[in-house]
Design an enzyme around this catalytic site. Structure first.
Site, PDB file in Angstrom:
ATOM      1  N   ASP B   9       0.856  -1.194   0.000  1.00  0.00           N
ATOM      2  CA  ASP B   9       0.000   0.000   0.000  1.00  0.00           C
ATOM      3  C   ASP B   9       0.885   1.234   0.000  1.00  0.00           C
ATOM      4  O   ASP B   9       2.084   1.161   0.303  1.00  0.00           O
ATOM      5  CB  ASP B   9      -0.895   0.005   1.239  1.00  0.00           C
ATOM      6  CG  ASP B   9      -1.808   1.230   1.278  1.00  0.00           C
ATOM      7  OD1 ASP B   9      -2.460   1.518   0.262  1.00  0.00           O
ATOM      8  OD2 ASP B   9      -1.826   1.922   2.315  1.00  0.00           O
ATOM      9  N   SER B  10       0.279   2.374  -0.315  1.00  0.00           N
ATOM     10  CA  SER B  10       0.982   3.651  -0.232  1.00  0.00           C
ATOM     11  C   SER B  10       1.369   3.990   1.210  1.00  0.00           C
ATOM     12  O   SER B  10       2.211   4.845   1.436  1.00  0.00           O
ATOM     13  CB  SER B  10       0.091   4.762  -0.784  1.00  0.00           C
ATOM     14  OG  SER B  10      -1.089   4.860  -0.009  1.00  0.00           O
ATOM     15  N   CYS B  72      -4.138  -0.919  -2.451  1.00  0.00           N
ATOM     16  CA  CYS B  72      -4.241   0.528  -2.596  1.00  0.00           C
ATOM     17  C   CYS B  72      -5.085   0.758  -3.840  1.00  0.00           C
ATOM     18  O   CYS B  72      -4.761   0.260  -4.917  1.00  0.00           O
ATOM     19  CB  CYS B  72      -2.831   1.099  -2.786  1.00  0.00           C
ATOM     20  SG  CYS B  72      -2.797   2.847  -3.252  1.00  0.00           S
ATOM     21  N   GLU B 151      -3.118   8.744   7.920  1.00  0.00           N
ATOM     22  CA  GLU B 151      -1.660   8.571   8.037  1.00  0.00           C
ATOM     23  C   GLU B 151      -1.119   9.280   9.291  1.00  0.00           C
ATOM     24  O   GLU B 151      -0.074   8.917   9.809  1.00  0.00           O
ATOM     25  CB  GLU B 151      -0.941   9.070   6.761  1.00  0.00           C
ATOM     26  CG  GLU B 151      -1.163   8.186   5.514  1.00  0.00           C
ATOM     27  CD  GLU B 151      -0.417   6.836   5.568  1.00  0.00           C
ATOM     28  OE1 GLU B 151       0.639   6.751   6.208  1.00  0.00           O
ATOM     29  OE2 GLU B 151      -0.928   5.853   4.973  1.00  0.00           O
ATOM     30  N   CYS B 183     -11.036   3.165  -0.898  1.00  0.00           N
ATOM     31  CA  CYS B 183      -9.666   3.469  -0.502  1.00  0.00           C
ATOM     32  C   CYS B 183      -9.432   2.637   0.745  1.00  0.00           C
ATOM     33  O   CYS B 183     -10.258   2.661   1.670  1.00  0.00           O
ATOM     34  CB  CYS B 183      -9.523   4.963  -0.203  1.00  0.00           C
ATOM     35  SG  CYS B 183      -7.909   5.404   0.495  1.00  0.00           S
ATOM     36  N   HIS B 185      -7.587   3.054   3.137  1.00  0.00           N
ATOM     37  CA  HIS B 185      -7.441   3.844   4.363  1.00  0.00           C
ATOM     38  C   HIS B 185      -8.792   4.097   5.051  1.00  0.00           C
ATOM     39  O   HIS B 185      -8.839   4.390   6.235  1.00  0.00           O
ATOM     40  CB  HIS B 185      -6.817   5.213   4.058  1.00  0.00           C
ATOM     41  CG  HIS B 185      -5.342   5.173   3.803  1.00  0.00           C
ATOM     42  ND1 HIS B 185      -4.797   4.668   2.644  1.00  0.00           N
ATOM     43  CD2 HIS B 185      -4.284   5.584   4.557  1.00  0.00           C
ATOM     44  CE1 HIS B 185      -3.473   4.783   2.692  1.00  0.00           C
ATOM     45  NE2 HIS B 185      -3.133   5.331   3.838  1.00  0.00           N
TER      46      HIS B 185
END
Lengths: 269, 269
Positions: B9-10, B72, B151, B183, B185
């Site tokens: 993932d990012s 991602c 994040e 997403c 996240h």
């Protein structure tokens, strides 16, 4: 000519898979065979279920299907491995999809399974659930009265609600949070089962989950239908065509408005 | 040595997929790479996302994974097809699983999608949804503020709830009944998103659905881990290892009690 998805069952139960495939994958063409003349499969010995399933798969193979769905838990438990070598199309059953969905859904880790005597006696759900996650606990219950009720078309009568509640009573004392409807006939009785189990138990329809997994398998292998016209579905049964069509039309009515259907009674026996 | 599942993932978003794979498939060993030093990917041009994803996939290929999961959505939308020819393991993205689950779930046929600017601009969800069912209507919304919030680790602050509610306001006037968290996240913000959208909108976690489909793909191809010991998972990140470990430990705590984890900071850049 586009390759169809072939779906078979001991009777009308596989129509619950058909409905979900029509809803989730409306571009796909379906060939259905319901062995209504020999239902139920649940009480039959394994070798008989294997023989019947092979006869139907041989019949369906004539249509060159891209996928064969054994939409019967009893036939999946007994016959899946036996028929795979005999056909070139991939063969999918209904036990693993329901098991995977139940593992995703449970939070307590205790899962209930209801099915025919044959399915429960085979221990197939418990084996598949444990192969995914060894921590899962399984509580199983055979419900031999349910398939005959559905094959008669009596889904909503007070007598049906009473029988369902009485049958499921032993499960109400167990710590399950998720219940697998381990027979494709049982979604016809979902209202009665839900009323008996209460709102805190999540019901997993092996029919709905099998359609979801057919979607995964066809899409990930690049084999989804790309046709944009309305597909023509074919339905076959081995028993009383009137009763079969009545149940099928009623169950599929939202999915089949404007969709052409061809009804056939074949001479498989 | 058992072959692991590689997940990238990012940043920390792919941990939502990790959590679900650990829960649904506890026998599987996981190698994770979070590109926290270069997150977010959402605003980056396509060629940069492709280059970063290829670097990470090359790094993960050293572990001989049986499956590579691009956890991602932005990288799935831009880089999935570009990286497939470069690795021998099958590569799975997170867009199709969420799309398939949403088609299964919707009753009105109108589905909402939220994601990064990159994911929404790519039109990938709309394309996949329409390829399954041409009747589906899609309402999309980019939410560029959400990844930076996650994040930083600020999932539950009142400020986060305010930003989420404000961002999602345009969706509340639309007829969607199902919302794809497009997403990985976003499951960290599920409580805030659920509070903003109300109880009648079903939230689809592309993380949870991807784990379900990994289960389908590995089980149907006979590639599930059969090891019975506890697997050792490895976690790598390219940015601040302290912040990464704090978020990972908190998010995975129910799944990692008694499970050995190896933390590493590699020199990929």
């Amino acid at each position: 000519m586009r390759q169809p998805i072939a779906i078979l069952d001991s009777g009308v139960g596989g129509l619950t898979v058909v409905k979900e495939v029509m809803r989730q994958l409306p571009r796909e063409r379906i060939i259905y065979f319901g062995d209504t003349g020999r239902a139920p499969y649940g009480p039959r010995p394994a070798e008989e279920v294997i023989r019947f399933t092979r006869e139907i798969v041989d019949f369906l193979a004539r249509f060159d299907p891209k996928l064969i769905v054994v939409a019967c838990n009893t036939a999946t438990a007994y016959a899946l491995e036996a028929i795979r070598p005999h056909v070139k199309a991939p063969v999918v059953g209904v036990i693993r999809p329901g098991a995977r969905a139940a593992v995703k859904r449970t939070t307590t880790g205790t899962i209930g399974v209801i099915g025919t005597e044959g399915t429960i006696r085979s221990g197939a759900y418990e084996r598949v659930l444990k192969s995914l996650s060894p921590r899962i606990q399984v509580v199983s219950l055979a419900c031999p009265m349910f398939v005959p009720i559905v094959e008669r078309g009596a889904f909503q009568s007070p007598e049906t609600y009473r029988i369902v509640a009485e049958t499921l009573k032993p499960l109400r004392r167990t710590p399950i949070d998720t219940l697998i409807l381990g027979c494709t006939h049982y979604p016809f009785l979902a209202d009665a089962i839900s009323a008996a189990m209460g709102p805190d138990i999540a019901l997993i329809s092996s029919a709905q989950e099998t359609a979801r997994d057919i979607s995964t398998m066809l899409q990930e292998s690049g084999r989804l239908s790309e046709w944009t016209d309305v597909p023509v579905h074919h339905f076959y049964c081995s028993g009383d065509p009137e009763l079969f069509q009545t149940i099928a039309r009623q169950w599929l009515k939202e999915q089949t408005a404007g969709v052409p259907i061809v009804w056939r009674v074949p001479c498989i026996r």
